[in-house]
Design an enzyme around this catalytic site. Structure first.
Site, PDB file in Angstrom:
ATOM      1  N   ARG A  45     -28.481  35.309  50.858  1.00 11.55           N
ATOM      2  CA  ARG A  45     -29.221  36.725  51.533  1.00 11.55           C
ATOM      3  C   ARG A  45     -29.230  36.141  53.095  1.00 11.55           C
ATOM      4  NH1 ARG A  45     -34.387  37.101  53.426  1.00 11.55           N
ATOM      5  NH2 ARG A  45     -35.456  39.296  53.380  1.00 11.55           N
ATOM      6  N   SER A 117     -35.350  44.270  42.618  1.00 13.43           N
ATOM      7  CA  SER A 117     -36.671  43.730  42.715  1.00 13.43           C
ATOM      8  C   SER A 117     -37.622  45.231  42.468  1.00 13.43           C
ATOM      9  CB  SER A 117     -36.767  43.564  44.293  1.00 13.43           C
ATOM     10  OG  SER A 117     -35.977  42.589  44.686  1.00 13.43           O
ATOM     11  N   LYS A 147     -40.347  36.267  54.191  1.00 11.48           N
ATOM     12  CA  LYS A 147     -39.863  37.629  54.364  1.00 11.48           C
ATOM     13  C   LYS A 147     -41.036  38.320  55.123  1.00 11.48           C
ATOM     14  CE  LYS A 147     -37.264  38.196  50.170  1.00 11.48           C
ATOM     15  NZ  LYS A 147     -36.814  38.878  49.080  1.00 11.48           N
TER      16      LYS A 147
END
Length: 217
Positions: A45, A117, A147
């Site tokens: 990611r 998600s 995040k």
């Protein structure tokens, strides 16, 4: 064709990009240690102001892919179908804010498994009815620092409710630590996915061992 999805892949699921390594190690070194320690899956990611793009991202993706192949651990790419196909990834993970998951399912055409998600019961119900999704990532369970765009915390009870609604295996994400890890198996999740818990661990072997022990079947 990559690896076929199996829920045991969600037990100790490491997510990282260059932005998550806060010391002088490379992401390759951190991933190799995590693989040695026994992670069950890795998601590349690469997101954030300092993250790689273009050829640099592809080159690193290929290197990390090769490491995962060496350890027979699935390599999953976050939200980049082109990169996932170019690196021969096993899976791709899509968020609610990313490209529509149905479009991604069409693009990968059965070559990769797809994770989505979901942090509300409504999102889970839609996923239940969408052919081509293999697993759901739900959270943040606890407050998180990794995040910047994290959604509101759902808590352990919120997570347990989503597992009840879901027909698919669920992996927990968000703010998971070695201390709160033990609260999660009771929710019915298949495992935990973490960024900083491994990327910033002072002992990756201990951390991954704790993750695997919590969900030892």
């Amino acid at each position: 064709m990559g690896m076929k999805f199996d829920p045991s892949m969600l037990r100790s699921y490491f997510i990282a990009g260059t932005q998550d390594i806060k010391d002088d190690r490379t992401i390759g070194e951190v991933l190799k240690q995590a693989l040695e320690a026994g992670i069950s899956a890795f998601q590349y990611r690469e997101k954030g102001p300092t993250s790689l793009t273009g050829d640099a991202k592809l080159k690193l993706g290929r290197n990390l892919r090769a490491l995962c192949t060496d350890y027979q651990v699935p390599f999953i790419v976050d939200d980049d179908v082109e990169l996932a196909l170019e690196t021969n990834a096993d899976g791709i993970h899509v968020g609610q804010k990313d490209e529509r998951v149905t479009k991604v399912i069409d693009q990968v055409n059965g070559r990769l498994f797809v994770g989505l998600s979901c942090d509300t019961a409504g999102q889970v119900q839609i996923a239940n009815e969408t052919a081509g999704i293999s697993y759901i990532g739900s959270g943040p369970v606890f407050p998180t620092g990794s995040k910047t765009d994290a959604d509101p915390v759902i808590g352990v009870d919120g997570l347990a409710k989503l597992v009840t609604v879901s027909k698919l295996p669920v992996v927990a994400i968000g703010g998971i630590t070695e201390d709160n890890l033990k609260e999660l198996p009771a929710t019915g999740v298949a495992g935990t996915s973490v960024i900083s818990m491994i990327a910033q661990s002072d002992d990756i072997f201990r951390t991954v061992k704790a993750m695997n022990a919590a969900f030892a079947k």
